[in-house]
Design a protein around this motif. Structure first.
Motif, PDB file in Angstrom:
ATOM      1  N   ASN A   1       0.848  -1.194  -0.004  1.00  0.00           N
ATOM      2  CA  ASN A   1       0.047  -0.045  -0.044  1.00  0.00           C
ATOM      3  C   ASN A   1       0.975   1.143  -0.121  1.00  0.00           C
ATOM      4  O   ASN A   1       1.445   1.572   1.030  1.00  0.00           O
ATOM      5  CB  ASN A   1      -0.816  -0.118   1.238  1.00  0.00           C
ATOM      6  N   LYS A   2       1.009   1.854  -0.913  1.00  0.00           N
ATOM      7  CA  LYS A   2       1.811   2.977  -1.099  1.00  0.00           C
ATOM      8  C   LYS A   2       1.893   4.141  -0.158  1.00  0.00           C
ATOM      9  O   LYS A   2       2.694   4.636   0.392  1.00  0.00           O
ATOM     10  CB  LYS A   2       1.768   3.735  -2.652  1.00  0.00           C
ATOM     11  N   GLU A   3       0.581   4.577   0.274  1.00  0.00           N
ATOM     12  CA  GLU A   3       0.526   5.218   1.395  1.00  0.00           C
ATOM     13  C   GLU A   3       1.119   4.932   2.625  1.00  0.00           C
ATOM     14  O   GLU A   3       1.613   5.640   3.186  1.00  0.00           O
ATOM     15  CB  GLU A   3      -1.093   5.788   1.436  1.00  0.00           C
ATOM     16  N   LYS A   4       0.854   3.666   3.057  1.00  0.00           N
ATOM     17  CA  LYS A   4       1.156   3.058   4.233  1.00  0.00           C
ATOM     18  C   LYS A   4       2.854   3.174   4.277  1.00  0.00           C
ATOM     19  O   LYS A   4       3.320   3.289   5.091  1.00  0.00           O
ATOM     20  CB  LYS A   4       0.684   1.744   4.639  1.00  0.00           C
ATOM     21  N   ALA A   5       3.379   2.557   3.000  1.00  0.00           N
ATOM     22  CA  ALA A   5       4.772   2.419   2.571  1.00  0.00           C
ATOM     23  C   ALA A   5       5.507   3.659   2.864  1.00  0.00           C
ATOM     24  O   ALA A   5       6.388   3.673   3.555  1.00  0.00           O
ATOM     25  CB  ALA A   5       5.189   1.545   1.465  1.00  0.00           C
ATOM     26  N   GLU A   6       4.924   4.720   2.471  1.00  0.00           N
ATOM     27  CA  GLU A   6       5.554   6.125   2.579  1.00  0.00           C
ATOM     28  C   GLU A   6       5.717   6.395   4.084  1.00  0.00           C
ATOM     29  O   GLU A   6       6.375   7.480   4.374  1.00  0.00           O
ATOM     30  CB  GLU A   6       4.784   6.891   1.784  1.00  0.00           C
ATOM     31  N   GLN A   7       4.611   5.988   4.837  1.00  0.00           N
ATOM     32  CA  GLN A   7       4.604   6.580   6.193  1.00  0.00           C
ATOM     33  C   GLN A   7       5.758   5.618   6.967  1.00  0.00           C
ATOM     34  O   GLN A   7       6.227   6.048   8.243  1.00  0.00           O
ATOM     35  CB  GLN A   7       3.373   5.988   7.118  1.00  0.00           C
ATOM     36  N   ALA A   8       6.388   4.781   6.611  1.00  0.00           N
ATOM     37  CA  ALA A   8       7.253   3.920   7.232  1.00  0.00           C
ATOM     38  C   ALA A   8       8.855   4.768   7.221  1.00  0.00           C
ATOM     39  O   ALA A   8       9.336   5.239   6.269  1.00  0.00           O
ATOM     40  CB  ALA A   8       7.545   2.502   6.509  1.00  0.00           C
ATOM     41  N   GLN A   9       9.245   4.839   8.505  1.00  0.00           N
ATOM     42  CA  GLN A   9      10.670   5.546   8.726  1.00  0.00           C
ATOM     43  C   GLN A   9      11.630   4.750   8.306  1.00  0.00           C
ATOM     44  O   GLN A   9      12.737   5.334   7.811  1.00  0.00           O
ATOM     45  CB  GLN A   9      10.641   5.985  10.405  1.00  0.00           C
ATOM     46  N   TYR A  10      11.587   3.463   8.539  1.00  0.00           N
ATOM     47  CA  TYR A  10      12.632   2.571   8.047  1.00  0.00           C
ATOM     48  C   TYR A  10      12.006   1.176   7.548  1.00  0.00           C
ATOM     49  O   TYR A  10      10.967   0.771   7.893  1.00  0.00           O
ATOM     50  CB  TYR A  10      13.603   2.037   9.333  1.00  0.00           C
ATOM     51  N   VAL A  11      12.783   0.403   6.727  1.00  0.00           N
ATOM     52  CA  VAL A  11      12.468  -0.821   6.000  1.00  0.00           C
ATOM     53  C   VAL A  11      13.547  -1.393   6.790  1.00  0.00           C
ATOM     54  O   VAL A  11      14.779  -1.577   6.587  1.00  0.00           O
ATOM     55  CB  VAL A  11      12.902  -0.558   4.546  1.00  0.00           C
ATOM     56  N   LEU A  12      12.907  -2.861   7.365  1.00  0.00           N
ATOM     57  CA  LEU A  12      13.856  -3.931   7.766  1.00  0.00           C
ATOM     58  C   LEU A  12      13.664  -4.984   6.607  1.00  0.00           C
ATOM     59  O   LEU A  12      12.685  -5.424   6.212  1.00  0.00           O
ATOM     60  CB  LEU A  12      13.093  -4.279   8.883  1.00  0.00           C
ATOM     61  N   ALA A  13      15.008  -5.462   6.216  1.00  0.00           N
ATOM     62  CA  ALA A  13      15.067  -6.434   5.514  1.00  0.00           C
ATOM     63  C   ALA A  13      15.242  -7.863   6.219  1.00  0.00           C
ATOM     64  O   ALA A  13      16.034  -7.941   6.910  1.00  0.00           O
ATOM     65  CB  ALA A  13      16.473  -6.235   4.638  1.00  0.00           C
ATOM     66  N   MET A  14      14.288  -8.485   6.133  1.00  0.00           N
ATOM     67  CA  MET A  14      13.994  -9.672   6.851  1.00  0.00           C
ATOM     68  C   MET A  14      14.367 -11.134   6.088  1.00  0.00           C
ATOM     69  O   MET A  14      13.942 -11.506   4.986  1.00  0.00           O
ATOM     70  CB  MET A  14      12.745  -9.784   7.331  1.00  0.00           C
ATOM     71  N   TYR A  15      15.487 -11.553   6.496  1.00  0.00           N
ATOM     72  CA  TYR A  15      15.818 -13.309   6.063  1.00  0.00           C
ATOM     73  C   TYR A  15      15.737 -14.200   7.161  1.00  0.00           C
ATOM     74  O   TYR A  15      16.320 -14.262   8.234  1.00  0.00           O
ATOM     75  CB  TYR A  15      17.165 -13.003   5.712  1.00  0.00           C
ATOM     76  N   ARG A  16      14.879 -14.926   6.819  1.00  0.00           N
ATOM     77  CA  ARG A  16      14.674 -16.405   7.856  1.00  0.00           C
ATOM     78  C   ARG A  16      14.074 -15.663   9.181  1.00  0.00           C
ATOM     79  O   ARG A  16      14.611 -16.156  10.299  1.00  0.00           O
ATOM     80  CB  ARG A  16      15.733 -17.007   7.855  1.00  0.00           C
ATOM     81  N   GLU A  17      13.436 -14.683   9.164  1.00  0.00           N
ATOM     82  CA  GLU A  17      13.035 -14.002  10.517  1.00  0.00           C
ATOM     83  C   GLU A  17      13.775 -13.365  10.990  1.00  0.00           C
ATOM     84  O   GLU A  17      13.595 -12.776  12.132  1.00  0.00           O
ATOM     85  CB  GLU A  17      12.186 -15.033  11.231  1.00  0.00           C
TER      86      GLU A  17
END
Length: 245
Positions: free
Chosen positions: A163-179
């Motif tokens: 959801n672009k609107e919700k994504a734009e609210q994120a301050q940080y993106v966490l790259a998750m690999y195997r939790e």
């Protein structure tokens, strides 16, 4: 109803649960993987949701005067869970980003492809849990299928059903690999996943987005990297998780 569908219904007791692929006859490529019983694999041609990537491909196939091709990969399974694991293995092998499935297979984040060293690391070391701060908006993205093939930033920034609107609210993106969080990035701009915005990609899935960003500073990195999401926030089959929800 087509003759093949009628016959298929007649043998449903023998088939039990099965896992199948939908193939585009125009290029012989698999575009969807599913599981079910009886005539489930034939149901997709009658679905009406025009925003669904799978349905769009089926409509394009029909407009070209073709029909999807069907392959049953494994049948005769007694339980839904057994079929889900076979489905997940097939999705993991082909890659969720190469097909129109919205979600990965069951427990792909836990039981999917991994090198021996990755498994040793995962099971020998219990990671600390991430502290979810209600005042900090995060977007966790599952990169199980691309982590070992690309740099973390390239693996996590393209291309997602968000959801672009919700994504734009994120301050940080966490790259998750195997939790486990393997990278933290500060998104600057979310863009449609097109060749103009993200050149030199093997393909450009319709309706997805990617971001341009920067590696988070050390304080933020230390707060999240190497840690796992706490119970109640696990990603399960969904490759995208907005935190907190």
């Amino acid at each position: 109803m087509k003759v093949s569908e009628t016959i298929f219904s007649d043998i449903k007791e023998d088939l039990k649960y099965y896992v199948y692929r939908l193939i585009d006859p125009r290029n012989e490529e698999t575009f969807y993987i599913g599981m079910g019983q009886a005539g489930r694999l034939f149901d997709h041609v009658n679905e009406k949701d025009e925003t669904n990537a799978k349905n769009k491909i089926i409509q394009e196939i029909k407009e070209a005067d073709y029909e999807p091709q069907y392959i049953i990969h494994r049948h005769g399974m007694d339980t839904k869970e057994e079929a889900q694991h076979v489905e997940a293995a097939l999705i993991d092998y082909i890659g969720i980003y190469n097909i129109a499935n919205i979600q990965g297979g069951i427990h792909s984040d836990k039981l999917g492809p991994a090198s021996p060293q990755k498994l040793i690391t995962r099971y020998m070391e219990a990671p600390e849990e991430i502290l979810i701060d209600r005042d900090v908006k995060l977007l966790a993205l599952n990169i199980n299928n691309t982590y070992e093939e690309q740099e973390t930033y390239e693996a996590v920034r393209f291309a997602w059903h968000v959801n672009k609107e919700k994504a734009e609210q994120a301050q940080y993106v966490l790259a998750m690999y195997r939790e486990r969080c393997v990278g933290v990035f500060r998104p600057i701009e979310w863009l449609p996943a097109t060749e103009d915005n993200f050149p030199n990609r093997p393909e450009y899935p319709e309706g997805r987005y990617g971001f341009v960003g920067q590696v988070a500073d050390k304080e933020i990195m230390d707060k999240y990297k190497g840690k796992c999401l706490p119970e109640g926030f696990k990603m399960e089959r969904n490759p995208v998780r907005y935190l907190p929800e």
